[in-house]
Design an enzyme around this catalytic site. Structure first.
Site, short mmCIF file in Angstrom:
data_model
loop_
_atom_site.label_atom_id
_atom_site.label_comp_id
_atom_site.label_asym_id
_atom_site.label_seq_id
_atom_site.Cartn_x
_atom_site.Cartn_y
_atom_site.Cartn_z
N THR A 1 -14.70 -3.22 -8.09
CA THR A 1 -15.03 -3.31 -6.65
C THR A 1 -16.54 -3.45 -6.48
OG1 THR A 1 -13.09 -1.98 -6.12
CG2 THR A 1 -14.75 -2.19 -4.40
N LYS B 1 0.86 -1.19 0.00
CA LYS B 1 0.00 0.00 0.00
C LYS B 1 0.89 1.23 0.00
CE LYS B 1 -4.42 0.76 -0.06
NZ LYS B 1 -5.35 -0.08 -0.81
N SER C 1 -7.30 -6.20 -10.95
CA SER C 1 -5.91 -5.70 -11.07
C SER C 1 -4.98 -6.86 -11.43
CB SER C 1 -5.46 -5.07 -9.75
OG SER C 1 -5.71 -3.69 -9.76
#
Length: 414
Positions: free
Chosen positions: A190, A106, A348
């Site tokens: 998502t 992240k 992704s």
């Protein structure tokens, strides 16, 4: 204690519980409760008024025992190191749940993109890549979009990385525009994933999707697409909210009108007079409640007043640990964030695979593969929840952490 520190500590607490239940040693707990690497960078950027401003950025790589790390980069004024660490651990868990060959990563930069020009954003995006370029790459760590970053920012980052490496590297980053090697279905991934989770949860509860009453807190990328998909599937979206307030109608809202009127930041409620607060919206009558906004929305204060029979977390960390316990004891089926919002990282992964192969799939192929992987992930977590008699959040952590722990054990790290 800050809320973000809470997020990190509560994540570490559940990681410890999950590994202990699975029979791993304390050494494994110590090794997986913190990222193996966290880089802090300072990025000087020349602003449009010719002054130089220095921004702080982070990149955390939780664990690369399974494979390269993967995770988004957020541009936000509230970014801090503890938040980035916690989010990298969650990414590891998401990858483990849906069985991807990744660990979690992240990144973030402390800035407010809303106060910056297009050119300033480009300089910052390129500056961030220059600062972290030693640690990232298609086989090391693969960034992606996150809060307040988008496909344009990914395109600048990819271009900068390709300049540094002196060869075209589309697989270095995902969430790119289609013309630069992006994947079909990435923008809606998502929300599509949350839709699949709602469908699975309804089946477990024996509730038909048609006319099921849905409340969605948050009307940004995930929330607005989710409202659209639910509406198209025949469910009744009875409540939505944005940062300024909420709308609720037992008969169902006019979703097409709301989508048409929302601005680029996902706000629409300012057009209406009689709005609810976000807190009030959470307590309205519905079958499915989807917190798709920010952290710590369902707490021990309001968990007993939640009327939904299913809660699906599209946001990161919207339900506290105490609230999770209360909801579980009341018989609410909670689909936790690390499972519910895994659609983004799955697509992704598809983008990275397509970049590596140089062969691109149709939207139908992306959706059918996404459905297959998420349904399997849901089933694995639900089975763990039933067989081990643990709540769905702990079950998701147990499924998510196992692959990483096994990989670390086989490598001889622990």
């Amino acid at each position: 204690m800050s809320e973000n520190l809470n997020v990190l500590l509560s994540t570490q607490y559940i990681i410890e519980q999950a590994l202990t239940k699975l029979g791993y040693s304390q050494a494994m707990v110590e090794s997986l409760k913190e990222p193996m690497r966290v880089l802090t960078v300072r990025i000087p950027i020349r602003m449009d008024d010719d002054t130089v401003k220095v921004f702080t950025g982070y990149r955390a790589q939780h664990n690369d025992a399974v494979g390269p790390t993967k995770g988004g980069v957020r541009f936000h004024p509230d970014v801090n190191e503890d938040e980035v660490k916690a989010l990298s651990i969650w990414m590891s868990l998401k990858c483990g749940i849906v069985d991807l060959p990744y660990g979690g990563g992240k990144g973030g930069v402390i800035c407010d993109p809303r106060q910056m020009s297009f050119r300033e954003l480009e300089r910052l995006s390129r500056g961030y890549v220059r600062a972290i370029s030693q640690l990232v790459g298609p086989a090391k760590d693969i960034p992606a979009p996150d809060v307040m970053t988008n496909s344009q920012i990914m395109a600048w980052m990819m271009d900068e990385y390709s300049r540094i490496r002196e060869f075209d590297s589309p697989g270095f980053i995902t969430g790119k525009p289609l013309v630069l090697g992006g994947s079909h279905g990435r923008e809606t991934a998502t929300a599509k994933g949350v839709t699949i989770m709602i469908d699975q949860a309804l089946k477990k509860r024996g509730i038909p999707l048609k006319d099921a009453r849905v409340v969605i807190q948050g009307f940004g990328n995930a929330g607005s697409y989710l409202a659209k998909f639910m509406h198209e599937a025949g469910a009744r979206v009875v409540g939505i909210s944005d940062v300024y307030g909420g709308l609720y109608s037992p008969e169902g809202l006019d979703i097409e009108y709301l989508l048409d009127r929302r601005d680029s930041f996902g706000t629409v409620t300012k057009l209406f007079k009689n709005t609810l607060t976000n807190k009030e919206l959470l307590e309205q009558e519905c079958d499915i409640l989807v917190p798709a906004a920010i952290e710590n929305q369902i707490t021990e204060e309001n968990a007993a007043r939640i009327k939904a029979s299913i809660v699906v977390e599209a946001a990161n960390g919207p339900t506290t640990l105490e609230a999770t316990r209360i909801l579980t004891e009341r018989g609410v089926l909670l689909v936790p964030d690390v499972l519910a919002s895994a659609g983004g990282v799955v697509v992704s992964y598809f983008e990275w695979v397509q970049n590596n192969q140089g062969y691109y799939w149709t939207e139908e192929e992306v959706h059918s593969r996404l459905q297959e992987m998420l349904e399997k992930g849901f089933e694995n977590v639900y089975n763990m929840h039933m067989t081990r008699n643990v709540d769905m959040r702990l079950a998701a952590y147990m499924v998510g952490v196992r692959k990483m722990a096994e990989a670390a054990r086989f490598r001889g790290w622990v």
